[in-house]
Design a protein around this motif. Structure first.
Motif, PDB file in Angstrom:
ATOM      1  N   GLY A 167      45.602  14.415  16.445  1.00 30.97           N
ATOM      2  CA  GLY A 167      45.292  13.944  17.798  1.00 30.97           C
ATOM      3  C   GLY A 167      46.449  14.139  18.758  1.00 30.97           C
ATOM      4  O   GLY A 167      46.263  14.607  19.888  1.00 30.97           O
ATOM      5  N   ILE A 168      47.670  13.819  18.332  1.00 34.62           N
ATOM      6  CA  ILE A 168      48.819  13.956  19.216  1.00 34.62           C
ATOM      7  C   ILE A 168      49.095  15.431  19.512  1.00 34.62           C
ATOM      8  O   ILE A 168      49.465  15.791  20.642  1.00 34.62           O
ATOM      9  CB  ILE A 168      50.074  13.262  18.629  1.00 34.62           C
ATOM     10  CG1 ILE A 168      51.267  13.371  19.588  1.00 34.62           C
ATOM     11  CG2 ILE A 168      50.427  13.834  17.272  1.00 34.62           C
ATOM     12  CD1 ILE A 168      51.052  12.732  20.932  1.00 34.62           C
ATOM     13  N   ASP A 169      48.878  16.320  18.528  1.00 33.78           N
ATOM     14  CA  ASP A 169      49.103  17.740  18.786  1.00 33.78           C
ATOM     15  C   ASP A 169      48.056  18.300  19.745  1.00 33.78           C
ATOM     16  O   ASP A 169      48.362  19.176  20.567  1.00 33.78           O
ATOM     17  CB  ASP A 169      49.101  18.523  17.475  1.00 33.78           C
ATOM     18  CG  ASP A 169      50.395  18.347  16.695  1.00 33.78           C
ATOM     19  OD1 ASP A 169      51.377  17.875  17.308  1.00 33.78           O
ATOM     20  OD2 ASP A 169      50.426  18.664  15.492  1.00 33.78           O
ATOM     21  N   PRO A 184      50.685   4.008  18.710  1.00 37.45           N
ATOM     22  CA  PRO A 184      51.850   3.698  19.554  1.00 37.45           C
ATOM     23  C   PRO A 184      52.995   4.701  19.426  1.00 37.45           C
ATOM     24  O   PRO A 184      53.613   5.072  20.431  1.00 37.45           O
ATOM     25  CB  PRO A 184      52.274   2.309  19.086  1.00 37.45           C
ATOM     26  CG  PRO A 184      51.015   1.689  18.574  1.00 37.45           C
ATOM     27  CD  PRO A 184      50.249   2.817  17.937  1.00 37.45           C
ATOM     28  N   ASP A 185      53.293   5.157  18.207  1.00 35.63           N
ATOM     29  CA  ASP A 185      54.383   6.120  18.047  1.00 35.63           C
ATOM     30  C   ASP A 185      54.052   7.445  18.727  1.00 35.63           C
ATOM     31  O   ASP A 185      54.914   8.059  19.365  1.00 35.63           O
ATOM     32  CB  ASP A 185      54.672   6.354  16.564  1.00 35.63           C
ATOM     33  CG  ASP A 185      55.341   5.159  15.901  1.00 35.63           C
ATOM     34  OD1 ASP A 185      55.887   4.311  16.643  1.00 35.63           O
ATOM     35  OD2 ASP A 185      55.304   5.065  14.658  1.00 35.63           O
ATOM     36  N   SER A 186      52.802   7.874  18.595  1.00 38.37           N
ATOM     37  CA  SER A 186      52.381   9.122  19.245  1.00 38.37           C
ATOM     38  C   SER A 186      52.405   8.977  20.756  1.00 38.37           C
ATOM     39  O   SER A 186      52.733   9.923  21.480  1.00 38.37           O
ATOM     40  CB  SER A 186      50.977   9.513  18.775  1.00 38.37           C
ATOM     41  OG  SER A 186      50.966   9.830  17.396  1.00 38.37           O
ATOM     42  N   GLU A 231      55.879   9.525  21.874  1.00 36.27           N
ATOM     43  CA  GLU A 231      56.179  10.961  21.836  1.00 36.27           C
ATOM     44  C   GLU A 231      55.618  11.663  23.053  1.00 36.27           C
ATOM     45  O   GLU A 231      56.276  12.511  23.680  1.00 36.27           O
ATOM     46  CB  GLU A 231      55.573  11.585  20.578  1.00 36.27           C
ATOM     47  CG  GLU A 231      56.330  11.316  19.292  1.00 36.27           C
ATOM     48  CD  GLU A 231      55.724  12.102  18.144  1.00 36.27           C
ATOM     49  OE1 GLU A 231      55.422  13.295  18.350  1.00 36.27           O
ATOM     50  OE2 GLU A 231      55.536  11.527  17.059  1.00 36.27           O
ATOM     51  N   LEU A 232      54.390  11.302  23.411  1.00 39.35           N
ATOM     52  CA  LEU A 232      53.743  11.930  24.560  1.00 39.35           C
ATOM     53  C   LEU A 232      54.473  11.577  25.848  1.00 39.35           C
ATOM     54  O   LEU A 232      54.624  12.417  26.743  1.00 39.35           O
ATOM     55  CB  LEU A 232      52.281  11.476  24.628  1.00 39.35           C
ATOM     56  CG  LEU A 232      51.331  12.314  25.484  1.00 39.35           C
ATOM     57  CD1 LEU A 232      51.317  13.767  25.040  1.00 39.35           C
ATOM     58  CD2 LEU A 232      49.931  11.718  25.436  1.00 39.35           C
ATOM     59  N   MET A 233      54.967  10.359  25.948  1.00 33.19           N
ATOM     60  CA  MET A 233      55.690   9.955  27.146  1.00 33.19           C
ATOM     61  C   MET A 233      57.011  10.691  27.268  1.00 33.19           C
ATOM     62  O   MET A 233      57.456  11.010  28.377  1.00 33.19           O
ATOM     63  CB  MET A 233      55.919   8.443  27.151  1.00 33.19           C
ATOM     64  CG  MET A 233      54.635   7.625  27.275  1.00 33.19           C
ATOM     65  SD  MET A 233      53.531   8.241  28.568  1.00 33.19           S
ATOM     66  CE  MET A 233      54.582   8.130  29.990  1.00 33.19           C
TER      67      MET A 233
END
Length: 226
Positions: free
Chosen positions: A141-143, A171-173, A176-178
Motif C-alpha cells: 500500500g505504501i509503495d 502510522p509508520d507508513s 514515511e509518506l510525510m
C-alpha cells in the motif's frame, strides 16, 4: 500565491453552506494542513482550487488570477500547474509503476524520450528506484502511494494538493509518506494537504488551517492537531 477572499460555497438543493465566508492566504512554497472532522468542508477547498466547483460568493485567486474569470487557456495552464493525490488507490492496475507515472506526461503531450529520462528519476526520488516494472498488485500500500506521489509530481507542479493521502495506511507508513511530501515541498512546490491524522500533523508542525462546519476556526503557524 493563493487567496480565498470571503468564499462561501452552497450546493444546489442544500440549506447549509458547505463553506462559509472563508478568508486566508497561502504563500508560494508553503506547506499547509487543512484539518477538521468529516464533512467540515476540507475537500471542498481542494475542489475549489482545482476549479471542479466555483465559489457561490467571494473569490478564489491563484497567482493573482481569479479562477472564476479564467479563460479556457488560462484554466488549462492552471490545471497543468497542479499535482493532485487523492485518498483512493487510483493506479491503473494493468500498467507498471513506470507506465502509471508516464501516463501524466503522455496526457500533457510530452515525448516518450522525455519520459524515459525523467520517470526513472522521479521514481528514484520517491523511493521506488529499481521497481519501475512492478505492477500495482505487486506493490504494498505504501509503495502504491509512492507511485501516486511520483505521478502527481512528475510535471514538477507549482502546487501539490493531497486529499487525505495517508488514509488506510499504517502510522509508520504515514510518516514515511510525510517525509516524501516534505522532500517535495523543499523543492519549492506548495503543498496543501487535508487530513484527519493527528499524528502526522503533530509531528510535522507546519501551518494548520482548521475548518468546522464550513468555517475557518483556526489558522496557526507550526500548529498541532488539537
Amino acid at each position: 500565491m493563493i487567496t480565498f477572499s470571503h468564499v462561501s460555497l452552497v450546493f444546489p438543493g442544500t440549506r447549509r453552506a458547505t463553506l462559509s465566508n472563508l478568508s486566508f492566504e497561502i504563500a508560494r512554497g508553503e506547506f499547509a494542513f487543512i484539518i477538521g472532522p468529516t464533512g467540515s468542508g476540507k475537500t471542498s477547498i481542494i475542489r475549489l482550487l482545482m476549479r471542479q466547483v466555483e465559489a457561490t460568493w467571494g473569490t478564489v485567486t491563484v497567482n493573482n488570477r481569479d479562477l472564476s474569470r479564467a479563460s479556457f487557456r488560462q484554466f488549462a495552464n492552471h490545471r497543468r500547474a497542479i499535482g493532485f493525490m487523492s485518498q483512493e488507490y487510483e493506479l491503473a492496475y494493468n500498467r507498471t509503476a513506470y507506465e502509471n507515472v508516464a501516463m501524466t506526461l503522455e496526457l500533457l503531450g510530452k515525448t516518450k524520450a522525455l519520459a524515459r529520462r525523467v520517470v526513472p528519476e522521479m521514481l528514484e526520488l520517491v523511493g521506488m528506484g529499481g521497481r519501475e516494472h512492478h505492477y500495482p498488485h505487486e506493490l504494498s500500500g505504501i509503495d502504491q502511494r509512492r507511485v501516486m506521489a511520483a505521478r502527481a509530481f512528475i510535471n514538477q507542479p507549482l502546487m501539490l494538493l493531497a486529499d487525505e493521502p495517508t488514509a488506510a495506511v499504517d502510522p509508520d507508513s504515514a510518516i514515511e509518506l510525510m517525509r516524501l511530501f516534505d522532500r517535495i515541498n523543499r523543492t519549492g512546490t506548495t503543498v496543501i494537504m487535508t487530513t484527519t491524522d493527528a499524528n502526522i500533523v503533530n509531528q510535522m508542525r507546519r501551518r494548520v488551517l482548521e475548518v468546522e462546519r464550513g468555517k475557518l476556526v483556526r489558522d496557526q503557524a507550526r500548529g498541532v492537531y488539537g
